[in-house]
Design an enzyme around this catalytic site. Sequence first.
Site, PDB file in Angstrom:
ATOM      1  CE  LYS A  83     -12.035  49.860 -14.948  1.00  0.00           C
ATOM      2  NZ  LYS A  83     -11.869  50.396 -14.067  1.00  0.00           N
ATOM      3  CE  LYS A  93      -6.946  47.765 -18.822  1.00  0.00           C
ATOM      4  NZ  LYS A  93      -6.803  49.197 -18.035  1.00  0.00           N
ATOM      5  CE  LYS A 133      -5.639  48.737 -10.791  1.00  0.00           C
ATOM      6  NZ  LYS A 133      -4.362  49.492 -10.628  1.00  0.00           N
TER       7      LYS A 133
HETATM    8  P1  TYM Z   1      -5.070  52.055 -13.933  1.00  0.00           P
HETATM    9  O1  TYM Z   1      -4.960  52.158 -12.324  1.00  0.00           O
HETATM   10  O2  TYM Z   1      -6.263  51.248 -14.600  1.00  0.00           O
HETATM   11  O3  TYM Z   1      -3.546  52.221 -14.674  1.00  0.00           O
HETATM   12  C1  TYM Z   1      -2.651  52.949 -13.760  1.00  0.00           C
HETATM   13  C2  TYM Z   1      -1.494  53.045 -14.660  1.00  0.00           C
HETATM   14  O4  TYM Z   1      -1.299  52.315 -15.620  1.00  0.00           O
HETATM   15  C3  TYM Z   1      -0.887  52.462 -16.676  1.00  0.00           C
HETATM   16  N1  TYM Z   1      -1.713  50.387 -17.065  1.00  0.00           N
HETATM   17  C4  TYM Z   1      -1.600  49.762 -18.283  1.00  0.00           C
HETATM   18  N2  TYM Z   1      -0.278  50.281 -18.814  1.00  0.00           N
HETATM   19  C5  TYM Z   1       0.194  49.487 -19.843  1.00  0.00           C
HETATM   20  N3  TYM Z   1      -0.064  48.215 -19.812  1.00  0.00           N
HETATM   21  C6  TYM Z   1      -1.566  47.528 -18.916  1.00  0.00           C
HETATM   22  N4  TYM Z   1      -1.734  46.253 -19.180  1.00  0.00           N
HETATM   23  C7  TYM Z   1      -1.181  48.470 -18.452  1.00  0.00           C
HETATM   24  N5  TYM Z   1      -2.620  48.310 -16.962  1.00  0.00           N
HETATM   25  C8  TYM Z   1      -2.448  49.680 -16.683  1.00  0.00           C
HETATM   26  C9  TYM Z   1      -2.556  52.994 -17.026  1.00  0.00           C
HETATM   27  O5  TYM Z   1      -2.476  52.995 -18.122  1.00  0.00           O
HETATM   28  C10 TYM Z   1      -2.036  53.895 -15.603  1.00  0.00           C
HETATM   29  O6  TYM Z   1      -1.693  54.966 -16.375  1.00  0.00           O
HETATM   30  N6  TYM Z   1      -7.944  56.079 -13.897  1.00  0.00           N
HETATM   31  C11 TYM Z   1      -7.166  55.978 -14.311  1.00  0.00           C
HETATM   32  C12 TYM Z   1      -6.219  56.465 -12.554  1.00  0.00           C
HETATM   33  C13 TYM Z   1      -5.925  57.755 -12.661  1.00  0.00           C
HETATM   34  C14 TYM Z   1      -5.447  58.452 -13.493  1.00  0.00           C
HETATM   35  C15 TYM Z   1      -5.532  60.008 -13.163  1.00  0.00           C
HETATM   36  C16 TYM Z   1      -4.423  58.296 -13.791  1.00  0.00           C
HETATM   37  C17 TYM Z   1      -6.679  58.196 -11.924  1.00  0.00           C
HETATM   38  N7  TYM Z   1      -6.863  59.611 -12.264  1.00  0.00           N
HETATM   39  C18 TYM Z   1      -5.705  61.231 -13.253  1.00  0.00           C
HETATM   40  C19 TYM Z   1      -3.348  59.543 -14.663  1.00  0.00           C
HETATM   41  C20 TYM Z   1      -3.993  60.763 -14.208  1.00  0.00           C
HETATM   42  C21 TYM Z   1      -7.098  53.964 -13.423  1.00  0.00           C
HETATM   43  O7  TYM Z   1      -7.764  53.518 -13.479  1.00  0.00           O
HETATM   44  O8  TYM Z   1      -6.025  53.625 -14.031  1.00  0.00           O
END
Ligand code: TYM
Length: 355
Positions: free
Chosen positions: A132, A218, A221
Amino acid sequence: MRPAMRVVSGIQPTGNLHLGNYLGAIRNWVRMQDDMEEANRAEGTTESGDAGRNQCLFFLADLHAISMPHNPAELKRATLEMAAALVACGIDPQRSVLFNQAQVPAHPELQWLLNGTARMGWLNRMTQFKDKSGKNREGASAALFTYPVLQAADVLLYQATHVPVGEDQKQHLELARDIAQKFNNDFASEDAPVFTLPDPISPPKAARIMNLRDGTKKMSKSDPSDMSRIELADTPDEVMKKIKKAKTDPEPLPSEEKGLEGRPEALNLVTIYAALTDGSVEDVLKDFGGEGFGKFKPALGELLVETLRPISERFTALLDDREALDAILARGASQAREIGRPTLEAAYTALGLVR
Ligand code: TYM
């Protein structure tokens, strides 16, 4: 009796919910919520005060979203939209605790307490920071660097036992375990640890959904191209168009999985189809092996439209009821504050901070 399961997970409210989030994460959250409900019924632990009750907490990681340049009005809108999207996908605020981080100050409070335990070397190894921040490490926010510590606080605050995440978040979960372990070693006695070590869990299928324009990245967004992802709020026409325009190769689909090696875009589309039908890649190839994309893409597009239709209908209806959404988030936050309080206090006490 087996120890209760505490499932905790979050999602950043930046942009709309996309297919990667849905198939990689949210659909699995809904299944866990339903399984947990069933286990509670079987074990007679359905009331909120019951000891040993299994519980799910899901939150919008709005505090994480400020680690990247952002527009405040958009963040606000995206937070409400994402809350509506989660409910539309099946997260039931009566059965799961659904909230946004910003209404639970214990998250950043605990992050500060954990900053004393997290090591610079550990954070330096986080691949998401490298991705990032890109070439502009010096210009990246300090929040982007310490973000994984907030993520650790997010789950440790609630004594999470299981954290459903996609593959891309596993490294952050490992870090949360390392922080919990070191904190317990340094500041707690062996028989009374302050934190539970959480286990990451990924859905067995479709843990990684890729970009429709580039099968090696991947689905995300943050990609500038709308055509790279399917969003849950897309109209049927948009879904069909995005699938038709998805990058592929000229070869027909193979009849065995190994024939997809070196064909990341083809593999991605087959993976999506498999996830939507709860089958395997092999199952899909049994039906479509030998067929070209001219036949496969419309079938996939229609399947997507049918899967997303009820979700996007519920989503639109919920978005129109701002009061109901506010009430859902306020109630969830109040429950989360209650659940997290003892752990936050235990962390202060363990560190010798006078309260
Ligand atoms: P984030 O918001 O990027 O994504 C949320 C969840 O979606 C999954 N994900 C995907 N899975 C499969 N294919 C994809 N292309 C894809 N894009 C996203 C992510 O693995 C995630 O499970 N840091 C985290 C948010 C967060 C979090 C936490 C998660 C903050 N605190 C505590 C678990 C526990 C994030 O940015 O996810």
